[in-house]
Structure formats: structure tokens, C-alpha cells
Design an enzyme around this catalytic site. Structure first.
Site, PDB file in Angstrom:
ATOM      1  N   ASP A  37      27.893  72.393  37.013  1.00 16.84           N
ATOM      2  CA  ASP A  37      28.984  72.909  37.833  1.00 16.84           C
ATOM      3  C   ASP A  37      29.097  74.420  37.638  1.00 16.84           C
ATOM      4  O   ASP A  37      29.130  74.891  36.493  1.00 16.84           O
ATOM      5  CB  ASP A  37      30.281  72.220  37.373  1.00 16.84           C
ATOM      6  CG  ASP A  37      31.308  72.134  38.479  1.00 16.84           C
ATOM      7  OD1 ASP A  37      31.093  72.737  39.542  1.00 16.84           O
ATOM      8  OD2 ASP A  37      32.322  71.451  38.266  1.00 16.84           O
ATOM      9  N   ASP A  38      29.152  75.149  38.714  1.00 13.42           N
ATOM     10  CA  ASP A  38      29.407  76.601  38.636  1.00 13.42           C
ATOM     11  C   ASP A  38      28.441  77.325  37.701  1.00 13.42           C
ATOM     12  O   ASP A  38      28.841  78.248  36.985  1.00 13.42           O
ATOM     13  CB  ASP A  38      30.834  76.870  38.116  1.00 13.42           C
ATOM     14  CG  ASP A  38      31.910  76.432  39.102  1.00 13.42           C
ATOM     15  OD1 ASP A  38      31.562  75.967  40.196  1.00 13.42           O
ATOM     16  OD2 ASP A  38      33.097  76.566  38.762  1.00 13.42           O
ATOM     17  N   CYS A  77      32.785  73.332  45.371  1.00  9.70           N
ATOM     18  CA  CYS A  77      32.449  72.057  44.774  1.00  9.70           C
ATOM     19  C   CYS A  77      32.238  70.876  45.732  1.00  9.70           C
ATOM     20  O   CYS A  77      31.130  70.365  45.872  1.00  9.70           O
ATOM     21  CB  CYS A  77      33.565  71.735  43.801  1.00  9.70           C
ATOM     22  SG  CYS A  77      33.216  70.319  42.870  1.00  9.70           S
ATOM     23  N   LYS A 130      31.387  64.319  37.063  1.00  9.33           N
ATOM     24  CA  LYS A 130      32.457  64.659  38.017  1.00  9.33           C
ATOM     25  C   LYS A 130      32.104  64.202  39.427  1.00  9.33           C
ATOM     26  O   LYS A 130      30.990  64.412  39.891  1.00  9.33           O
ATOM     27  CB  LYS A 130      32.637  66.179  37.983  1.00  9.33           C
ATOM     28  CG  LYS A 130      33.489  66.760  39.099  1.00  9.33           C
ATOM     29  CD  LYS A 130      33.656  68.243  38.845  1.00  9.33           C
ATOM     30  CE  LYS A 130      34.103  68.999  40.068  1.00  9.33           C
ATOM     31  NZ  LYS A 130      34.161  70.453  39.810  1.00  9.33           N
ATOM     32  N   HIS A 132      34.616  64.218  42.672  1.00  7.90           N
ATOM     33  CA  HIS A 132      35.230  65.206  43.584  1.00  7.90           C
ATOM     34  C   HIS A 132      34.858  65.014  45.055  1.00  7.90           C
ATOM     35  O   HIS A 132      34.745  65.975  45.820  1.00  7.90           O
ATOM     36  CB  HIS A 132      34.902  66.645  43.139  1.00  7.90           C
ATOM     37  CG  HIS A 132      36.028  67.595  43.461  1.00  7.90           C
ATOM     38  ND1 HIS A 132      36.022  68.928  43.147  1.00  7.90           N
ATOM     39  CD2 HIS A 132      37.228  67.366  44.089  1.00  7.90           C
ATOM     40  CE1 HIS A 132      37.147  69.488  43.564  1.00  7.90           C
ATOM     41  NE2 HIS A 132      37.897  68.557  44.130  1.00  7.90           N
ATOM     42  N   SER A 155      37.683  67.987  39.386  1.00  6.02           N
ATOM     43  CA  SER A 155      37.441  69.007  38.361  1.00  6.02           C
ATOM     44  C   SER A 155      38.368  68.824  37.167  1.00  6.02           C
ATOM     45  O   SER A 155      39.503  68.364  37.326  1.00  6.02           O
ATOM     46  CB  SER A 155      37.682  70.410  38.931  1.00  6.02           C
ATOM     47  OG  SER A 155      36.904  70.611  40.066  1.00  6.02           O
ATOM     48  N   HIS A 244      32.030  74.693  34.459  1.00  6.29           N
ATOM     49  CA  HIS A 244      33.320  74.882  35.125  1.00  6.29           C
ATOM     50  C   HIS A 244      34.387  75.227  34.087  1.00  6.29           C
ATOM     51  O   HIS A 244      34.364  74.702  32.981  1.00  6.29           O
ATOM     52  CB  HIS A 244      33.696  73.585  35.858  1.00  6.29           C
ATOM     53  CG  HIS A 244      34.752  73.758  36.900  1.00  6.29           C
ATOM     54  ND1 HIS A 244      36.055  74.030  36.598  1.00  6.29           N
ATOM     55  CD2 HIS A 244      34.688  73.690  38.253  1.00  6.29           C
ATOM     56  CE1 HIS A 244      36.754  74.124  37.718  1.00  6.29           C
ATOM     57  NE2 HIS A 244      35.948  73.926  38.744  1.00  6.29           N
TER      58      HIS A 244
END
Ligand SMILES: *[C@@H]1O[C@H](CO)[C@@H](O)[C@H](O)[C@H]1NC(C)=O
Ligand SMILES: *[C@@H]1O[C@H](CO)[C@@H](O)[C@H](O)[C@H]1NC(C)=O
Ligand SMILES: *[C@@H]1O[C@H](CO)[C@@H](O)[C@H](O)[C@H]1NC(C)=O
Length: 347
Positions: A37-38, A77, A130, A132, A155, A244
Site C-alpha cells: 500500500d502506498d 486505494c 486490506k 477496501h 485502511s 500506509h
């Protein structure tokens, strides 16, 4: 199943098979998609020499193919995940914004996910991490093609946890019984404790962020073992909490110098990826295509590395740093080692 079918992993696999012999010769490979993530493009040492915290990812790159012009389908996301799992951009699959805690919808139910296609083809399918893509009713992963789910519905900044302080940015812990809720920073939600699910059951609430990486690794290993023992090919979608914010890492605290919390969290992610590769290899090296990539670039101001965007804001933007993400494909015996692809690609 409707057509066209989701194609993200399959297209990659078929494209990569162009380097060796026809698909049919190999039976049915397993697929592991690790979605960080990110994660910034420069968060991998293989991409950016100044990054020192990713020996396992760098090894993965050395033993497989590294894509240097790979772009997530969106710089946020939910749209990025929706495209990865359906092979369709947000304009077509309807997911153009992030889902909120209060969202009642999710990835539209008429969309076909990669997990549905593979499950229909006899695969054991697992989602760990995750989601989402909607958390009410049939939007839950257990109804979107996954035999097994272990993870969080959205998240981990969308709910309070028990691990305050040692994170970036700091968010207050869940309020204790009788204590007044403290108001968190603008990105901290304190009203709902973040739940951890196994299938449709909440198994921990609030989730313990400090042990989450370990639990993901354990559940992923268990899933891989179980699928291998059953003799079925598997598809594991491992959607990490890293990188994240808020960043939570296990004790001991990182040294005050260097990359601090961000570096410690990056190391933790790297170790987790290394563990998954090791487990996959131990259940038949060469049977499994492992693909590592990211949802979107780093947000600004949290310590990640997103070179190439001129210092402009990254995640949530259409600057290069928002969507140019690391991508590695590892499949011993099928994907040649030490290859760098400059092809412009997106899921
Ligand atoms: C699902 O329904 C929406 C709204 O009718 C439509 O725009 C979309 O194309 C449909 N998706 C598929 C895969 O048919
Ligand atoms: C979740 O699903 C898996 C696969 O069907 C099953 O083995 C496991 O017992 C389930 N766990 C819970 C808590 O329902
Ligand atoms: C959370 O996990 C960490 C690491 O395993 C452990 O030390 C800590 O006691 C756990 N916290 C709670 C509230 O269970």
C-alpha cells in the site's frame, strides 16, 4: 461468467510466458500477488540505490524481472484495487473514489473478479490483508471469489487501534471504557475500532497493528500449505498494510537516526515478502508466479521515496509519483533472472 474476464495477472503471466514455452506445458501455476500500500517507486533498493532496507525485495528483483515503468491504475486505494482485481479501469468498473467507513456500496456486484475466474477454474483462492472494496453485505471478499479471507475491511487509519504513539502520524488509541475519546489528528478516526476478520467473522477488535505483519505471514503460509496439500493450484492476494500510514512497527523502536519509523516499517515489509517467497519456494520452486507491486505512490511528508516526481505531491495525484509503482515478477525457470523491462505497463 461474463466477458471480458479479469486479466491483470493472467495477462502478465501470458506475456511472461512468451519468454519460455507454451502455457499448457506447465500445468496450472499458482499465483501470488503481493500488493503493498502506498509504496514509493524508490522504496525498493533495486529501484533506488539510496534505499537500504529491502534486501529480500532486491533479491526478488535479482532473481526475476523488474518493471521500471509500471503504473497502478489509479493513484488512490479503492480504484487501484478494483482495477487490479477486475482488469477494468474505474471509468468502466464504477470505482472512481475510495470507499468510506460509512459507504454501503463497494465494487459493483456485476463486476467479475480475478478470484472468481480462478476459483471457477479450480483454484483455491485467498485474500489476506486490506480489502477496501466494500464491507457491507455481498461486497465482502468472501462473496467476491475468495474461499478464504483474513484481514481488515479498509485502511487501518479508518478506525482506532491500541497502538498509539509509535506510529506516523500519531493517532490516539481507542478510548478505554469510561474515558472520553480524544480527538485525533485530521487523518485519525477514533469512533470505530478497526476490526480484523477471518472470512465473515471478526476475530480481533481493535486490531493489534504491532502483530499484524506476523499474523499475515502466518496466515499466508498456512493458506499456501493448505492449498498445496489439497493438490489444488492457488491464488493468493496478499494486500499488505505497509506502507500506509499510520506506520506501526514491532518493538524495539527504530534508532532515532536514519530513516526512523519509515525505515523500520519498510524493513518489516521486506522481511514479510522474503518470508512469503521462502514459503512459496518450499512448496515447489517454479510452480508459483509471484508478483509484487503497489497501489499508488507515497503520500507526501511521511518519509518514503518517490523520485521522479519533482517533489510534487504524489499519492492522489496524476503526477508520476502518484501512480508509478514498483513491480517485480518472480517465477524461477519461467521468467529469466536479472531482467529489467522498460515496457509501459499497468494492471
Ligand atoms: C455493471 O452495471 C453498470 C451499471 O449498469 C454498468 O455500467 C457496468 O458496465 C456493468 N458491468 C459489467 C461488467 O457488465
Ligand atoms: C474461513 O474459511 C476457511 C476456508 O473455507 C475455513 O477453513 C476456516 O475455518 C474459516 N474460518 C472461520 C473463522 O470461519
Ligand atoms: C500487540 O502485539 C504485540 C507484538 O506481538 C504485543 O507485544 C502486544 O502485547 C500486543 N498488544 C495487545 C494489546 O495485545
Amino acid at each position: 461468467m461474463g466477458t471480458p474476464s479479469p486479466r491483470a495477472v493472467l495477462v502478465l503471466a501470458v506475456a511472461l510466458l512468451g519468454f519460455s514455452a507454451p502455457w499448457a506445458a506447465y500445468g496450472r501455476p499458482n499465483f501470488i500477488v503481493i500488493l503493498a500500500d502506498d509504496v514509493g517507486w524508490g522504496d525498493l533498493g533495486a529501484n533506488w540505490a539510496e534505499t537500504k532496507e529491502t534486501p529480500h525485495l532486491d533479491e526478488l528483483a535479482a532473481e526475476g524481472m523488474r518493471f521500471v515503468d509500471f503504473h497502478s491504475a489509479a493513484s488512490t486505494c479503492s480504484p487501484s484495487r478494483a482495477s487490479l482485481l477486475t482488469g477494468r479501469l474505474g471509468a468502466r468498473n464504477g470505482v472512481t473514489h475510495n470507499f468510506a467507513i460509512t459507504s454501503v456500496g463497494g465494487l459493483p456486484l456485476n463486476e467479475t473478479t480475478l478470484a472468481e475466474v480462478l476459483r471457477e477454474a479450480g483454484y483455491s483462492t485467498g485474500a489476506i490483508g486490506k480489502w477496501h472494496l466494500g464491507h457491507h453485505g455481498h461486497h465482502h471478499p468472501s462473496f467476491r471469489g475468495f474461499n478464504y479471507f483474513f484481514g481488515i475491511p479498509y485502511s487501518h487509519d479508518m478506525g482506532c487501534t491500541d497502538t498509539p504513539g509509535y506510529n506516523l502520524p500519531p493517532c490516539p488509541p481507542c478510548p478505554r471504557l469510561g474515558a472520553a475519546a480524544r480527538i485525533g489528528g485530521k487523518d485519525c478516526y477514533t469512533e470505530v475500532a478497526l476490526p480484523l476478520f477471518e472470512n465473515v467473522t471478526i476475530v480481533q477488535q481493535p486490531v493489534n497493528l504491532s502483530s499484524l505483519a506476523t499474523r499475515y505471514a502466518e496466515e499466508a503460509a498456512r493458506f499456501i500449505r493448505g492449498a498445496s496439500d489439497s493438490g489444488r493450484p492457488f491464488f493468493l492476494y496478499l494486500a499488505l498494510a505497509h506502507m500506509h500510514v499510520p506506520l506501526g512497527v514491532p518493538p524495539p523502536p527504530p534508532p532515532a537516526s536514519g530513516r526512523g519509523i519509515y525505515g523500520a516499517s519498510l524493513s518489516e515489509m521486506d522481511a514479510l515478502v522474503g518470508r512469503i517467497k521462502q514459503v512459496a519456494d518450499s512448496h515447489g520452486k517454479g510452480n508459483t508466479l509471484l508478483w509484487f507491486t503497489g497501489t499508488a505512490g507515497n503520500p507526501t511528508g511521511c518519509g518514503g521515496s518517490t523520485p521522479g516526481n519533482g517533489g510534487s505531491s504524489a499519492k492522489r495525484t496524476t503526477w508520476e509519483g502518484g501512480h508509478r509503482v514498483p513491480a517485480l515478477a518472480y517465477w524461477p525457470g519461467h521468467i529469466p533472472a536479472r531482467q529489467t523491462s522498460h515496457a509501459l505497463l499497468s494492471p
